[in-house]
Design a protein around this motif. Structure first.
Motif, PDB file in Angstrom:
ATOM      1  N   ILE A 142      -3.211 -15.961  -3.190  1.00  0.00           N
ATOM      2  CA  ILE A 142      -2.136 -15.517  -4.079  1.00  0.00           C
ATOM      3  C   ILE A 142      -1.520 -14.227  -3.543  1.00  0.00           C
ATOM      4  CG2 ILE A 142      -1.638 -14.628  -6.390  1.00  0.00           C
ATOM      5  CD1 ILE A 142      -3.645 -16.540  -7.515  1.00  0.00           C
ATOM      6  N   PRO A 143      -0.186 -14.162  -3.429  1.00  0.00           N
ATOM      7  CA  PRO A 143       0.455 -12.923  -2.955  1.00  0.00           C
ATOM      8  C   PRO A 143       0.286 -11.773  -3.948  1.00  0.00           C
ATOM      9  CG  PRO A 143       2.101 -14.527  -3.668  1.00  0.00           C
ATOM     10  CD  PRO A 143       0.788 -15.231  -3.680  1.00  0.00           C
ATOM     11  N   ILE A 144       0.095 -10.595  -3.395  1.00  0.00           N
ATOM     12  CA  ILE A 144      -0.134  -9.383  -4.192  1.00  0.00           C
ATOM     13  C   ILE A 144       0.887  -8.324  -3.780  1.00  0.00           C
ATOM     14  CG2 ILE A 144      -1.773  -7.505  -4.672  1.00  0.00           C
ATOM     15  CD1 ILE A 144      -4.021  -9.538  -3.960  1.00  0.00           C
ATOM     16  N   THR A 145       1.435  -7.614  -4.756  1.00  0.00           N
ATOM     17  CA  THR A 145       2.266  -6.450  -4.461  1.00  0.00           C
ATOM     18  C   THR A 145       1.608  -5.209  -5.061  1.00  0.00           C
ATOM     19  OG1 THR A 145       3.656  -6.411  -6.463  1.00  0.00           O
ATOM     20  CG2 THR A 145       4.315  -7.921  -4.695  1.00  0.00           C
ATOM     21  N   ALA A 146       1.927  -4.050  -4.490  1.00  0.00           N
ATOM     22  CA  ALA A 146       1.356  -2.793  -4.986  1.00  0.00           C
ATOM     23  C   ALA A 146       2.447  -1.734  -5.080  1.00  0.00           C
ATOM     24  CB  ALA A 146       0.233  -2.315  -4.070  1.00  0.00           C
ATOM     25  N   ASP A 147       2.626  -1.179  -6.266  1.00  0.00           N
ATOM     26  CA  ASP A 147       3.485  -0.016  -6.469  1.00  0.00           C
ATOM     27  C   ASP A 147       2.591   1.201  -6.637  1.00  0.00           C
ATOM     28  OD1 ASP A 147       6.681  -0.641  -7.667  1.00  0.00           O
ATOM     29  OD2 ASP A 147       5.351  -2.275  -7.101  1.00  0.00           O
ATOM     30  N   ILE A 148       2.949   2.304  -5.988  1.00  0.00           N
ATOM     31  CA  ILE A 148       2.132   3.505  -6.026  1.00  0.00           C
ATOM     32  C   ILE A 148       2.959   4.671  -6.543  1.00  0.00           C
ATOM     33  CG2 ILE A 148       0.706   5.108  -4.693  1.00  0.00           C
ATOM     34  CD1 ILE A 148      -0.391   2.210  -4.828  1.00  0.00           C
ATOM     35  N   VAL A 149       2.468   5.316  -7.596  1.00  0.00           N
ATOM     36  CA  VAL A 149       3.096   6.519  -8.147  1.00  0.00           C
ATOM     37  C   VAL A 149       2.177   7.696  -7.839  1.00  0.00           C
ATOM     38  CG1 VAL A 149       3.898   7.689 -10.230  1.00  0.00           C
ATOM     39  CG2 VAL A 149       4.212   5.212  -9.999  1.00  0.00           C
ATOM     40  N   GLU A 150       2.648   8.627  -7.024  1.00  0.00           N
ATOM     41  CA  GLU A 150       1.833   9.775  -6.624  1.00  0.00           C
ATOM     42  C   GLU A 150       2.760  10.946  -6.317  1.00  0.00           C
ATOM     43  OE1 GLU A 150      -0.400  12.642  -5.762  1.00  0.00           O
ATOM     44  OE2 GLU A 150      -1.434  10.816  -6.379  1.00  0.00           O
ATOM     45  N   GLY A 151       2.475  12.092  -6.915  1.00  0.00           N
ATOM     46  CA  GLY A 151       3.354  13.237  -6.768  1.00  0.00           C
ATOM     47  C   GLY A 151       3.176  14.046  -5.500  1.00  0.00           C
ATOM     48  N   SER A 152       2.045  13.886  -4.814  1.00  0.00           N
ATOM     49  CA  SER A 152       1.779  14.671  -3.615  1.00  0.00           C
ATOM     50  C   SER A 152       2.224  13.902  -2.378  1.00  0.00           C
ATOM     51  CB  SER A 152       0.282  14.988  -3.507  1.00  0.00           C
ATOM     52  OG  SER A 152      -0.024  15.527  -2.236  1.00  0.00           O
ATOM     53  N   SER A 153       3.225  14.411  -1.686  1.00  0.00           N
ATOM     54  CA  SER A 153       3.698  13.732  -0.478  1.00  0.00           C
ATOM     55  C   SER A 153       2.619  13.755   0.608  1.00  0.00           C
ATOM     56  CB  SER A 153       4.979  14.389   0.042  1.00  0.00           C
ATOM     57  OG  SER A 153       4.784  15.764   0.284  1.00  0.00           O
ATOM     58  N   ALA A 154       1.791  14.812   0.628  1.00  0.00           N
ATOM     59  CA  ALA A 154       0.715  14.879   1.618  1.00  0.00           C
ATOM     60  C   ALA A 154      -0.301  13.764   1.394  1.00  0.00           C
ATOM     61  CB  ALA A 154       0.032  16.247   1.541  1.00  0.00           C
ATOM     62  N   LEU A 155      -0.639  13.499   0.135  1.00  0.00           N
ATOM     63  CA  LEU A 155      -1.587  12.425  -0.160  1.00  0.00           C
ATOM     64  C   LEU A 155      -0.965  11.051   0.076  1.00  0.00           C
ATOM     65  CD1 LEU A 155      -3.360  13.861  -3.340  1.00  0.00           C
ATOM     66  CD2 LEU A 155      -4.326  13.589  -1.045  1.00  0.00           C
ATOM     67  N   VAL A 156       0.320  10.902  -0.211  1.00  0.00           N
ATOM     68  CA  VAL A 156       1.000   9.632   0.070  1.00  0.00           C
ATOM     69  C   VAL A 156       0.999   9.361   1.577  1.00  0.00           C
ATOM     70  CG1 VAL A 156       3.217   8.424   0.031  1.00  0.00           C
ATOM     71  CG2 VAL A 156       2.417   9.625  -2.013  1.00  0.00           C
ATOM     72  N   ASP A 157       1.244  10.393   2.374  1.00  0.00           N
ATOM     73  CA  ASP A 157       1.209  10.216   3.833  1.00  0.00           C
ATOM     74  C   ASP A 157      -0.175   9.754   4.289  1.00  0.00           C
ATOM     75  OD1 ASP A 157       3.843  10.970   4.075  1.00  0.00           O
ATOM     76  OD2 ASP A 157       3.408  13.048   4.636  1.00  0.00           O
ATOM     77  N   LYS A 158      -1.202  10.318   3.667  1.00  0.00           N
ATOM     78  CA  LYS A 158      -2.573   9.905   3.999  1.00  0.00           C
ATOM     79  C   LYS A 158      -2.799   8.446   3.628  1.00  0.00           C
ATOM     80  CE  LYS A 158      -7.395  11.181   3.134  1.00  0.00           C
ATOM     81  NZ  LYS A 158      -8.321  12.033   2.357  1.00  0.00           N
ATOM     82  N   PHE A 159      -2.300   8.042   2.460  1.00  0.00           N
ATOM     83  CA  PHE A 159      -2.409   6.655   1.998  1.00  0.00           C
ATOM     84  C   PHE A 159      -1.679   5.726   2.963  1.00  0.00           C
ATOM     85  CE2 PHE A 159      -2.418   4.180  -2.323  1.00  0.00           C
ATOM     86  CZ  PHE A 159      -2.844   3.026  -1.668  1.00  0.00           C
ATOM     87  N   LYS A 160      -0.456   6.079   3.343  1.00  0.00           N
ATOM     88  CA  LYS A 160       0.332   5.243   4.254  1.00  0.00           C
ATOM     89  C   LYS A 160      -0.366   5.094   5.609  1.00  0.00           C
ATOM     90  CE  LYS A 160       4.953   6.178   2.359  1.00  0.00           C
ATOM     91  NZ  LYS A 160       6.274   6.798   2.640  1.00  0.00           N
ATOM     92  N   ALA A 161      -0.982   6.172   6.088  1.00  0.00           N
ATOM     93  CA  ALA A 161      -1.692   6.105   7.368  1.00  0.00           C
ATOM     94  C   ALA A 161      -2.872   5.146   7.290  1.00  0.00           C
ATOM     95  CB  ALA A 161      -2.161   7.507   7.767  1.00  0.00           C
ATOM     96  N   MET A 162      -3.555   5.147   6.139  1.00  0.00           N
ATOM     97  CA  MET A 162      -4.667   4.212   5.959  1.00  0.00           C
ATOM     98  C   MET A 162      -4.178   2.769   5.944  1.00  0.00           C
ATOM     99  SD  MET A 162      -7.531   4.109   2.943  1.00  0.00           S
ATOM    100  CE  MET A 162      -6.273   4.101   1.689  1.00  0.00           C
ATOM    101  N   VAL A 163      -3.070   2.520   5.252  1.00  0.00           N
ATOM    102  CA  VAL A 163      -2.498   1.171   5.212  1.00  0.00           C
ATOM    103  C   VAL A 163      -2.145   0.704   6.616  1.00  0.00           C
ATOM    104  CG1 VAL A 163      -0.526  -0.214   4.426  1.00  0.00           C
ATOM    105  CG2 VAL A 163      -1.632   1.383   2.844  1.00  0.00           C
ATOM    106  N   ALA A 164      -1.590   1.613   7.425  1.00  0.00           N
ATOM    107  CA  ALA A 164      -1.125   1.258   8.773  1.00  0.00           C
ATOM    108  C   ALA A 164      -2.259   0.809   9.692  1.00  0.00           C
ATOM    109  CB  ALA A 164      -0.396   2.448   9.388  1.00  0.00           C
ATOM    110  N   LYS A 165      -3.480   1.237   9.390  1.00  0.00           N
ATOM    111  CA  LYS A 165      -4.596   0.852  10.270  1.00  0.00           C
ATOM    112  C   LYS A 165      -5.599  -0.085   9.584  1.00  0.00           C
ATOM    113  CE  LYS A 165      -7.176   5.119   9.264  1.00  0.00           C
ATOM    114  NZ  LYS A 165      -7.721   6.364   9.835  1.00  0.00           N
ATOM    115  N   THR A 166      -5.203  -0.669   8.445  1.00  0.00           N
ATOM    116  CA  THR A 166      -6.092  -1.575   7.709  1.00  0.00           C
ATOM    117  C   THR A 166      -5.425  -2.943   7.597  1.00  0.00           C
ATOM    118  OG1 THR A 166      -6.867   0.327   6.416  1.00  0.00           O
ATOM    119  CG2 THR A 166      -7.468  -1.864   5.619  1.00  0.00           C
TER     120      THR A 166
END
Length: 290
Positions: free
Chosen positions: A80-104
């Motif tokens: 089943i296809p899954i989508t994810a919306d992320i609400v986060e106020g810290s751009s530094a933490l979002v960058d960390k999240f995006k980096a994890m996605v890029a290598k997972t």
């Protein structure tokens, strides 16, 4: 970010103390173990008969727990296809999240939509657009301290749930060390990022007043705060800074207030074991039904 939108406290010195806290407390490891127990069954109920699944993370930080939950959801519904919306106020933490996605690899299969803003600003944007995307699973982990209006926040996110959806709120438990510290020193600690301290007690009272169905689960945890009582310890200072939501604990309070807080941490918020002071950081997980 627009001038009238809220800034996040998770930046600069406080961001560093947050990362140190995560390493010291083991909180993420405890949360991962817990969600492995409770969420597979919840996901089966949420996803029954559905052809797609949409997830919303509110205050997702660097995404470590989000990634684990999304992997569990993928395991429950591999076709089943899954989508994810992320609400986060810290751009530094979002960058960390995006980096994890890029290598997972498994996360790269999920389309992510990033909303770099405070949760209440997200609410304003959604209402202004009139485009209220609905979700099967919404989670708010350790973030509801930062909202101004608790009841309105819960009502809004609950309104975004699809049929059989679930809203998961994880917060410090009532009568935990956090609860005792922040309510005892409410006037000294509240007023910056945290305007009004809340633990599970306040969340449950709000849910009852709104007439919402829920279940509550306890997540026991504790961590060593012995270093906090060594005035020469940089680690202890860093930990105390996070625990009091200040950049520098030793510079933020009068000597009398600091001494009182340390005495409370030692005598009311912790237990002594093998020469170490273990702070009670028990969490509460509340699953709210659509």
């Amino acid at each position: 970010m627009a001038a009238d939108e809220k800034q996040t406290c998770y930046q600069g010195v406080y961001l560093n103390s947050f990362q140190f806290y995560l390493e010291k407390s083991g909180e993420h490891a405890v949360l991962r173990q817990y969600v492995e127990k409770i969420l597979p069954g919840e996901f089966q109920r949420i996803g029954a008969g559905k052809s797609s699944l949409d997830v919303l993370g509110v205050g997702s930080g660097g995404g470590e727990i989000d990634a684990h939950m999304l992997s569990l959801l993928q395991s429950s519904f591999p076709a089943i296809p899954i989508t994810a919306d992320i609400v986060e106020g810290s751009s530094a933490l979002v960058d960390k999240f995006k980096a994890m996605v890029a290598k997972t690899a498994n996360l790269q299969k999920i389309p992510f939509t990033w909303h770099i803003m405070h949760s209440e600003d997200y609410e304003k944007h959604v209402k202004a657009k009139g485009d209220m995307k609905k979700f099967d699973f919404i989670h708010m982990i350790q973030m509801i301290y930062y909202v101004d209006n608790l009841a309105e926040t819960i009502k809004f996110y609950h309104s975004l749930l699809k049929i059989n959806g679930r809203l998961m709120i994880i917060i410090e438990a009532g009568n935990s060390g956090w609860d005792i510290l922040w309510k005892t020193y409410n006037k000294d600690l509240c007023g910056n990022e945290v305007k009004e301290y809340r633990a599970s007690t306040e969340i449950l009272t709000c849910l009852k007043s709104l007439g919402l169905k829920y279940e509550e689960y306890s997540i026991p945890n504790s961590f060593d705060i012995t270093e906090c009582f060594d005035l020469s310890s940089g680690s202890g200072e860093c930990l105390l800074s996070f625990m009091t939501a200040r950049d520098h604990f030793s510079e933020s309070f009068s000597p009398e207030i600091r001494a009182g807080m340390l005495d409370l941490l030692r005598t009311k918020c912790s237990t002594e074991k093998d020469g170490k002071l273990l702070f009670d950081s028990t969490l509460s997980c509340i699953i709210v039904h659509a």
